[in-house]
Write an enzyme that holds these catalytic residues in place. Structure first.
Site, PDB file in Angstrom:
ATOM      1  N   GLU A 212     -14.939 -12.936 121.600  1.00 38.48           N
ATOM      2  CA  GLU A 212     -15.460 -12.254 120.555  1.00 38.48           C
ATOM      3  C   GLU A 212     -16.622 -12.549 120.517  1.00 38.48           C
ATOM      4  O   GLU A 212     -17.055 -12.793 119.040  1.00 38.48           O
ATOM      5  CB  GLU A 212     -14.373 -11.744 119.697  1.00 38.48           C
ATOM      6  CG  GLU A 212     -13.441 -11.072 119.945  1.00 38.48           C
ATOM      7  CD  GLU A 212     -12.817 -11.182 118.543  1.00 38.48           C
ATOM      8  OE1 GLU A 212     -11.478  -9.305 119.144  1.00 38.48           O
ATOM      9  OE2 GLU A 212     -12.546 -11.194 117.826  1.00 38.48           O
TER      10      GLU A 212
ATOM     11  N   CYS B  16      -8.520  -5.690 111.751  1.00 37.82           N
ATOM     12  CA  CYS B  16      -9.200  -6.443 110.515  1.00 37.82           C
ATOM     13  C   CYS B  16     -11.033  -5.256 110.940  1.00 37.82           C
ATOM     14  O   CYS B  16     -11.665  -5.397 109.511  1.00 37.82           O
ATOM     15  CB  CYS B  16     -10.157  -7.336 111.214  1.00 37.82           C
ATOM     16  SG  CYS B  16     -11.150  -7.829 113.025  1.00 37.82           S
TER      17      CYS B  16
END
Length: 609
Positions: A321, A405
C-alpha cells in the site's frame, strides 16, 4: 469562557475546555476556525454531510456489531462470554466511528446517538486492564494472542498496532469530551496514556509504533490537558525512527529507515507516512522543532513533484500500500487508498497552518473533490479501499472489508470538513474553500460573521457577506485556486495544454477592486462594515491536462478538468467501452449541468473517435 482561538479545530488538532492551562503553548502560526463554528448550507457538501450522519455512521456502528468488533470489548471486559473475533487491529475501527459520531453530536444534538455512545464506552472501559492497557486481542487470550501481536505486550511493535489502536482512542476521547462534556472515554484514554508514558521513553522501551497514529493522538491529549508528558512522548516516538540503538529497524515500509529529520522523500506505506508527517507537523508547532518542518517541507516538495496523482491520491503500489519510485504513477494498478487520501488532506492542512501558502489548500481541495470523495458512494454505505484511475471492469464499491479502516475513516473525516473552510492569523481572515454556509470567526478586532453563497464546484460564482459586529479593519485573504493558472498542482508533474484561465473578477459592494496577491491569496485590506458584500467570479473552462514526460503510463493520454474536479470516462456512457476512445486536440469540450443525474452534476460533452 473559551474563545474560538483556544477551541481551534477539534477534528484536526484536538482541543477543548478542560482542566490545565494551555495559554503558554507554542502552536501553529495560523489558527483554524473550528468546524463547530461553520454551518454548511451547500447543495454539494450538505447532502454528503447529512448522508454521513444519517447513513454512514449508523451503518459503520452496525457493521462493527455484526463483525464482532464491538463485542470484543464486552468480552474482554467480562460483560459477555466468547473469544476474540477478527483482526488484531479491529479496536481502531470502533474508535474511529466513535470519533465521527462525536463530531456529529458537536454539530447536532442527538439523544439516541449520545445514549448509544455511553453504552459503547461502558464496554470499552470494561475492556481496559487495571494498569491502563487496552488491546482486546491480547486481553481475551494473553497466552495465545494473534500472531502479529507478539508473545508479550509491546514485543512486536513493528506489526502489532497496539499503539496505533490507542492513538485512535485518544482522538475519539478528545472529540467525545468536547462534544458532550463527559469524561467517561477521556478517563480511559488518560489512563492508557499514563501507562505508555511509563512504558516508553528514555530509560524505558524505545520501540516506535510500526503504524504511526499515536503521535497525533498524544498531541491532542496534550492540547486538551496541558500535560507535557504526552507531547514529549510523541516527540520521543518520532525521534526513535531510523535509530537502531533501541530497536530493530522496521525499514522504509514504516518510514523507519532513517531518522525523520534526514528523510527527504515519501516512502513505504502511504497512510503510515501521511500520519507521521502530520505528527511531525504537530510536534513542530507545539514544541518548536524547526528540523521537523524542514524535513516535511522536503518530503512534500518531492511528493507533489513526483508521486502525486492528479486526483490528489497517493500510494501507487498495491504491494505494501506504498509510494512507488519517482514518477511511478500507473493508472489501472493505482492503489490510492482512501485512508491515504485522508492522511494527505490532513497533512496538507497542517502544512498550510505552518506556512500560510495557498498551494497546500490547492492540494487539499483536489483531494477532497477527487481522491477522497471517490472512496464513498452517494448512498453512504458502499466504499472503495483502493481508488484506481482506470479499470477494465469488475471494480465496484463494496459494503465492507475485513480490514475496514477506510469506511470508518470516512465516517470521522467527513464531519470535520467544515473546519477546513476558514482560518485566521492575527487580524487576517483566510477563505480557503468555497462552500455555501455561515461561519463565525473571532478576530482581535472583534467577532465576524461570514456568509457564503455558491454552487461551486459546478459554478464559479461566489458571494461573500462579511459582517463584523462593528466596523473593523482587517485583511480578508481569498484563495485564488491554483487550477486557474498553468498547472493543476504546485509542481511540473502535470500541466494544462491551454493557456491559463481568464482573470478572476472581484467586486466589493458592486465596485471592481484590485487586491494584492500573496502566497496564492488575494488580499483585501479595508475597514469592513457590517454586511459588506463581495462577489467573485472564477472562470470554469474545461481544460486538458497532460503529465510530465517521465510518467510513462500517461504518455499520449489526456485528462479533463473543470475547476477542481477531475473527470472520468465511464463505460456506462459509452457502450461499456472507454479504453479505445480518442479525443482530438482540436475538439471543443463543453459543460452541461444535469440536475437529474447523481443528485446534480456537471457533465462534459464532446466528439471523439
Amino acid at each position: 469562557m473559551w474563545s474560538v482561538r483556544r477551541i481551534l479545530l477539534l477534528s484536526l488538532l484536538g482541543t477543548g475546555a478542560v482542566t490545565g492551562s494551555t495559554e503558554d503553548m507554542t502552536t501553529y502560526a495560523i489558527t483554524p476556525v473550528p468546524f463547530t463554528a461553520v454551518h454548511i448550507q451547500d447543495e454539494f457538501w450538505l447532502p454528503r454531510l447529512e448522508t454521513n450522519r444519517k447513513i454512514t455512521i449508523p451503518y459503520c456502528f452496525r457493521r462493527c456489531e455484526e463483525t464482532g468488533r464491538s463485542d470484543n470489548f464486552a468480552k474482554a471486559g467480562g460483560l459477555m462470554p466468547g473469544e476474540f473475533v477478527g483482526l488484531y487491529y479491529n479496536d481502531s475501527d470502533v474508535f474511529k466511528v466513535l470519533e465521527g459520531a462525536a463530531y456529529t453530536l458537536a454539530l447536532q444534538p442527538d439523544p439516541e446517538l449520545d445514549k448509544y455512545l455511553d453504552e459503547l464506552i461502558v464496554k470499552i472501559a470494561a475492556a481496559q486492564e487495571p494498569d491502563g492497557y487496552l488491546y482486546t486481542a491480547r486481553t481475551l487470550n494473553p497466552d495465545h494472542p494473534p500472531q502479529a501481536s507478539g508473545p508479550t505486550r509491546w514485543s512486536n511493535e513493528a506489526a502489532s498496532h497496539e499503539l496505533y489502536n490507542i492513538g485512535h482512542l485518544y482522538e475519539a476521547a478528545v472529540a467525545h469530551h468536547q462534544a458532550t462534556g463527559k469524561r467517561s472515554l477521556l478517563a480511559v484514554a488518560l489512563k492508557s496514556a499514563d501507562l505508555i508514558v511509563r512504558e516508553f521513553g528514555p530509560g524505558a522501551r524505545h520501540d516506535p509504533p510500526g503504524h504511526q497514529e499515536v503521535e497525533i493522538g498524544l498531541g491532542k491529549l496534550y492540547r486538551l490537558t496541558g500535560d507535557r508528558r504526552y507531547l514529549d512522548l510523541a516527540h520521543f516516538f518520532l525521534e526513535q525512527r531510523g535509530r537502531a540503538e533501541g530497536h530493530k529497524l522496521y525499514g522504509d515500509y514504516s518510514q523507519d529507515h532513517l531518522p525523520v529529520t534526514e528523510q527527504d522523500q515519501p516512502v513505504g506505506h502511504a497512510v503510515r507516512a501521511g500520519y507521521m508527517y502530520c505528527g511531525m507537523a504537530d510536534v513542530a508547532a507545539l514544541s518548536g522543532a524547526p528540523a521537523y518542518v524542514r524535513a516535511i517541507d522536503r518530503i512534500w516538495e518531492n511528493m507533489v513533484a513526483k508521486r502525486l496523482y492528479l486526483t490528489g491520491g497517493i500510494g501507487a503500489r498495491a504491494a505494501g500500500e506504498a509510494f512507488g519510485d519517482a514518477y511511478e504513477l500507473p493508472n489501472a494498478s493505482a492503489y490510492c487508498e482512501t485512508c491515504a487520501a485522508i492522511a494527505n488532506a490532513m497533512w496538507n492542512y497542517r502544512m498550510f497552518l505552518l506556512h500560510g501558502d495557498a498551494k497546500y489548500i490547492d492540494v487539499l481541495e483536489r483531494v477532497l473533490y477527487n481522491g477522497f470523495l471517490s472512496g464513498v458512494g452517494l448512498s453512504g454505505d458502499r466504499f472503495f479501499y483502493p481508488n484506481p484511475l482506470a479499470s477494465y471492469g469488475g471494480v465496484q464499491r463494496q459494503p465492507w472489508f475485513d480490514c475496514a479502516c477506510c469506511p470508518t475513516n470516512v465516517a470521522r473525516f467527513l464531519p470535520s470538513m467544515p473546519g477546513y473552510v476558514y482560518a485566521t492569523r492575527g487580524d487576517a481572515l483566510y477563505v480557503n474553500l468555497f462552500v455555501g454556509g455561515e461561519g463565525r470567526v473571532s478576530l482581535p478586532s472583534g467577532p465576524v460573521r461570514v456568509v457564503q453563497k455558491t454552487r461551486y464546484p459546478w459554478e464559479g460564482r461566489v458571494e461573500l457577506r462579511i459582517a463584523p459586529e462593528h466596523t473593523a479593519e482587517f485583511d480578508l485573504r481569498i484563495r485564488v485556486p491554483g487550477w486557474l493558472g498553468d498547472r493543476p498542482v504546485p509542481s511540473d508533474l502535470y500541466r494544462y495544454t491551454e493557456a491559463a484561465a481568464s482573470k478572476i473578477t472581484v467586486l466589493v459592494n458592486h465596485q471592481a477592486v484590485e487586491g494584492k496577491l500573496e502566497q496564492g491569496y488575494l488580499i483585501l485590506c479595508r475597514s469592513w462594515q457590517p454586511e459588506d458584500a463581495i462577489e467573485i467570479e472564477f472562470p470554469l473552462p474545461v481544460r486538458r491536462v497532460v503529465a510530465h514526460s517521465a510518467v510513462k503510463e500517461d504518455a499520449g493520454r489526456v485528462a479533463l478538468e473543470r475547476g477542481p474536479v477531475v473527470y472520468c470516462f465511464e463505460g456506462v456512457d459509452h457502450g461499456e467501452h472507454v479504453h479505445n476512445l480518442w479525443l482530438p486536440d482540436a475538439e471543443t469540450v463543453t459543460a452541461e449541468h444535469r440536475r437529474d443525474l447523481l443528485g446534480g452534476v456537471t457533465v462534459l460533452r464532446g466528439s471523439g473517435s
